[in-house]
Design a protein around this motif. Structure first.
Motif, mmCIF file in Angstrom:
data_model
loop_
_atom_site.group_PDB
_atom_site.id
_atom_site.type_symbol
_atom_site.label_atom_id
_atom_site.label_comp_id
_atom_site.label_asym_id
_atom_site.label_seq_id
_atom_site.Cartn_x
_atom_site.Cartn_y
_atom_site.Cartn_z
ATOM 1 N N MET A 190 0.857 -1.171 0.000
ATOM 2 C CA MET A 190 0.000 0.000 0.000
ATOM 3 C C MET A 190 0.902 1.233 0.000
ATOM 4 S SD MET A 190 -3.390 0.852 0.352
ATOM 5 C CE MET A 190 -4.155 -0.490 1.199
ATOM 6 N N HIS A 191 0.576 2.182 -0.873
ATOM 7 C CA HIS A 191 1.350 3.417 -0.988
ATOM 8 C C HIS A 191 0.436 4.616 -0.738
ATOM 9 C CE1 HIS A 191 4.853 1.389 -2.671
ATOM 10 N NE2 HIS A 191 3.975 0.620 -3.282
ATOM 11 N N MET A 192 0.974 5.615 -0.075
ATOM 12 C CA MET A 192 0.231 6.849 0.166
ATOM 13 C C MET A 192 0.687 7.893 -0.850
ATOM 14 S SD MET A 192 -0.142 9.084 3.647
ATOM 15 C CE MET A 192 1.431 9.937 3.549
ATOM 16 N N VAL A 193 -0.279 8.463 -1.560
ATOM 17 C CA VAL A 193 0.001 9.482 -2.567
ATOM 18 C C VAL A 193 -0.771 10.745 -2.173
ATOM 19 C CG1 VAL A 193 -0.063 10.072 -5.017
ATOM 20 C CG2 VAL A 193 0.170 7.674 -4.317
ATOM 21 N N THR A 194 -0.070 11.870 -2.176
ATOM 22 C CA THR A 194 -0.706 13.145 -1.856
ATOM 23 C C THR A 194 -0.885 13.944 -3.141
ATOM 24 O OG1 THR A 194 0.392 13.140 0.288
ATOM 25 C CG2 THR A 194 -0.534 15.226 -0.457
ATOM 26 N N ALA A 195 -2.122 14.366 -3.386
ATOM 27 C CA ALA A 195 -2.438 15.151 -4.583
ATOM 28 C C ALA A 195 -2.996 16.507 -4.151
ATOM 29 C CB ALA A 195 -3.468 14.420 -5.431
ATOM 30 N N VAL A 196 -2.717 17.520 -4.959
ATOM 31 C CA VAL A 196 -3.276 18.853 -4.715
ATOM 32 C C VAL A 196 -3.942 19.327 -5.998
ATOM 33 C CG1 VAL A 196 -2.792 21.255 -4.122
ATOM 34 C CG2 VAL A 196 -1.531 19.418 -2.985
ATOM 35 N N LEU A 197 -5.203 19.731 -5.864
ATOM 36 C CA LEU A 197 -5.940 20.349 -6.968
ATOM 37 C C LEU A 197 -6.047 21.835 -6.674
ATOM 38 C CD1 LEU A 197 -8.964 17.865 -7.259
ATOM 39 C CD2 LEU A 197 -6.739 17.720 -8.381
ATOM 40 N N ALA A 198 -5.927 22.647 -7.701
ATOM 41 C CA ALA A 198 -6.037 24.100 -7.542
ATOM 42 C C ALA A 198 -6.726 24.678 -8.771
ATOM 43 C CB ALA A 198 -4.664 24.734 -7.361
ATOM 44 N N PRO A 199 -7.371 25.831 -8.600
ATOM 45 C CA PRO A 199 -8.049 26.438 -9.737
ATOM 46 C C PRO A 199 -7.074 27.086 -10.705
ATOM 47 C CG PRO A 199 -8.259 27.853 -7.823
ATOM 48 C CD PRO A 199 -7.566 26.604 -7.364
ATOM 49 N N ASP A 200 -7.416 27.007 -11.973
ATOM 50 C CA ASP A 200 -6.699 27.738 -13.010
ATOM 51 C C ASP A 200 -7.240 29.159 -12.958
ATOM 52 O OD1 ASP A 200 -5.819 28.947 -15.316
ATOM 53 O OD2 ASP A 200 -6.409 27.327 -16.650
ATOM 54 N N ARG A 201 -6.395 30.097 -12.632
ATOM 55 C CA ARG A 201 -6.852 31.479 -12.421
ATOM 56 C C ARG A 201 -7.624 32.063 -13.607
ATOM 57 N NH1 ARG A 201 -7.272 31.790 -7.323
ATOM 58 N NH2 ARG A 201 -5.346 31.367 -6.228
ATOM 59 N N ASP A 202 -7.293 31.659 -14.815
ATOM 60 C CA ASP A 202 -7.982 32.202 -15.989
ATOM 61 C C ASP A 202 -9.399 31.666 -16.130
ATOM 62 O OD1 ASP A 202 -5.705 33.622 -16.633
ATOM 63 O OD2 ASP A 202 -4.932 32.017 -17.918
ATOM 64 N N ARG A 203 -9.649 30.472 -15.586
ATOM 65 C CA ARG A 203 -10.955 29.838 -15.776
ATOM 66 C C ARG A 203 -11.744 29.685 -14.488
ATOM 67 N NH1 ARG A 203 -9.248 24.436 -18.359
ATOM 68 N NH2 ARG A 203 -11.370 23.956 -17.747
ATOM 69 N N PHE A 204 -11.183 30.093 -13.355
ATOM 70 C CA PHE A 204 -11.820 29.890 -12.058
ATOM 71 C C PHE A 204 -13.042 30.779 -11.897
ATOM 72 C CE2 PHE A 204 -11.862 30.817 -7.375
ATOM 73 C CZ PHE A 204 -12.325 29.590 -6.990
ATOM 74 N N ARG A 205 -14.136 30.172 -11.507
ATOM 75 C CA ARG A 205 -15.355 30.927 -11.206
ATOM 76 C C ARG A 205 -15.353 31.256 -9.719
ATOM 77 N NH1 ARG A 205 -18.461 26.427 -12.710
ATOM 78 N NH2 ARG A 205 -19.715 26.956 -10.909
ATOM 79 N N THR A 206 -15.484 32.522 -9.370
ATOM 80 C CA THR A 206 -15.403 32.930 -7.968
ATOM 81 C C THR A 206 -16.605 32.456 -7.162
ATOM 82 O OG1 THR A 206 -16.398 35.057 -8.515
ATOM 83 C CG2 THR A 206 -13.992 34.947 -8.450
ATOM 84 N N ASP A 207 -17.668 32.018 -7.817
ATOM 85 C CA ASP A 207 -18.839 31.557 -7.077
ATOM 86 C C ASP A 207 -18.740 30.084 -6.677
ATOM 87 O OD1 ASP A 207 -19.038 30.703 -9.754
ATOM 88 O OD2 ASP A 207 -21.229 30.683 -9.673
ATOM 89 N N GLN A 208 -17.630 29.414 -7.005
ATOM 90 C CA GLN A 208 -17.473 28.017 -6.649
ATOM 91 C C GLN A 208 -17.210 27.875 -5.150
ATOM 92 O OE1 GLN A 208 -14.354 27.221 -9.572
ATOM 93 N NE2 GLN A 208 -15.617 25.554 -10.341
ATOM 94 N N ASP A 209 -17.945 26.991 -4.511
ATOM 95 C CA ASP A 209 -17.781 26.704 -3.096
ATOM 96 C C ASP A 209 -16.916 25.458 -2.953
ATOM 97 O OD1 ASP A 209 -17.996 26.147 -0.410
ATOM 98 O OD2 ASP A 209 -20.163 25.829 -0.439
ATOM 99 N N PRO A 210 -15.762 25.551 -2.289
ATOM 100 C CA PRO A 210 -14.881 24.384 -2.174
ATOM 101 C C PRO A 210 -15.560 23.155 -1.567
ATOM 102 C CG PRO A 210 -13.721 26.341 -1.502
ATOM 103 C CD PRO A 210 -15.160 26.741 -1.701
ATOM 104 N N ILE A 211 -16.458 23.361 -0.622
ATOM 105 C CA ILE A 211 -17.156 22.219 -0.025
ATOM 106 C C ILE A 211 -18.014 21.525 -1.076
ATOM 107 C CG2 ILE A 211 -18.826 21.509 1.718
ATOM 108 C CD1 ILE A 211 -16.053 22.360 2.805
ATOM 109 N N GLU A 212 -18.685 22.291 -1.924
ATOM 110 C CA GLU A 212 -19.474 21.711 -3.013
ATOM 111 C C GLU A 212 -18.572 20.956 -3.986
ATOM 112 O OE1 GLU A 212 -21.958 23.195 -6.900
ATOM 113 O OE2 GLU A 212 -21.899 24.509 -5.164
ATOM 114 N N LEU A 213 -17.412 21.513 -4.275
ATOM 115 C CA LEU A 213 -16.481 20.860 -5.176
ATOM 116 C C LEU A 213 -16.056 19.498 -4.632
ATOM 117 C CD1 LEU A 213 -14.158 23.874 -6.011
ATOM 118 C CD2 LEU A 213 -15.984 22.951 -7.427
#
Length: 95
Positions: free
Chosen positions: A1-24
């Motif tokens: 078993m291996h542990m992998v850490t991933a990070v997702l982030a918004p693309d500033r050019d396409r990010f909608r400011t109305d997005q709620d991270p909890i909803e995502l």
């Protein structure tokens, strides 16, 4: 078993400011599916980051990296609320 850490982030050019991270984050449990070697996930949501710790059942670190990357990319392609987000970091922990 291996542990992998991933990070997702918004693309500033396409990010909608109305997005709620909890909803995502509602789409993230789909990362661990029966047809992948991903067995378990932990999710941490921040204002402009989503951290995912993925536990992958695989023979080696390279296979764990690939399985986690494929699962995250599939998630980003399928979840409409993650439009404008991308995988910015993926690290396999050394035991």
């Amino acid at each position: 078993m291996h542990m992998v850490t991933a990070v997702l982030a918004p693309d500033r050019d396409r990010f909608r400011t109305d997005q709620d991270p909890i909803e995502l984050a509602t789409h993230l449990p789909g990362v661990a599916r029966a047809d992948t070697p991903v067995r378990h996930t932990r999710i941490v949501v921040g204002p402009c980051r989503i951290g995912i710790v993925v536990f992958v059942q695989s023979e080696g670190r390279g296979a764990a990296f690939t399985a986690a990357r494929v699962a995250c990319e599939r998630l980003l392609q399928r979840a409409e609320t993650l439009t404008g987000w991308s995988l910015v970091s993926l690290v396999v922990s050394v035991r």
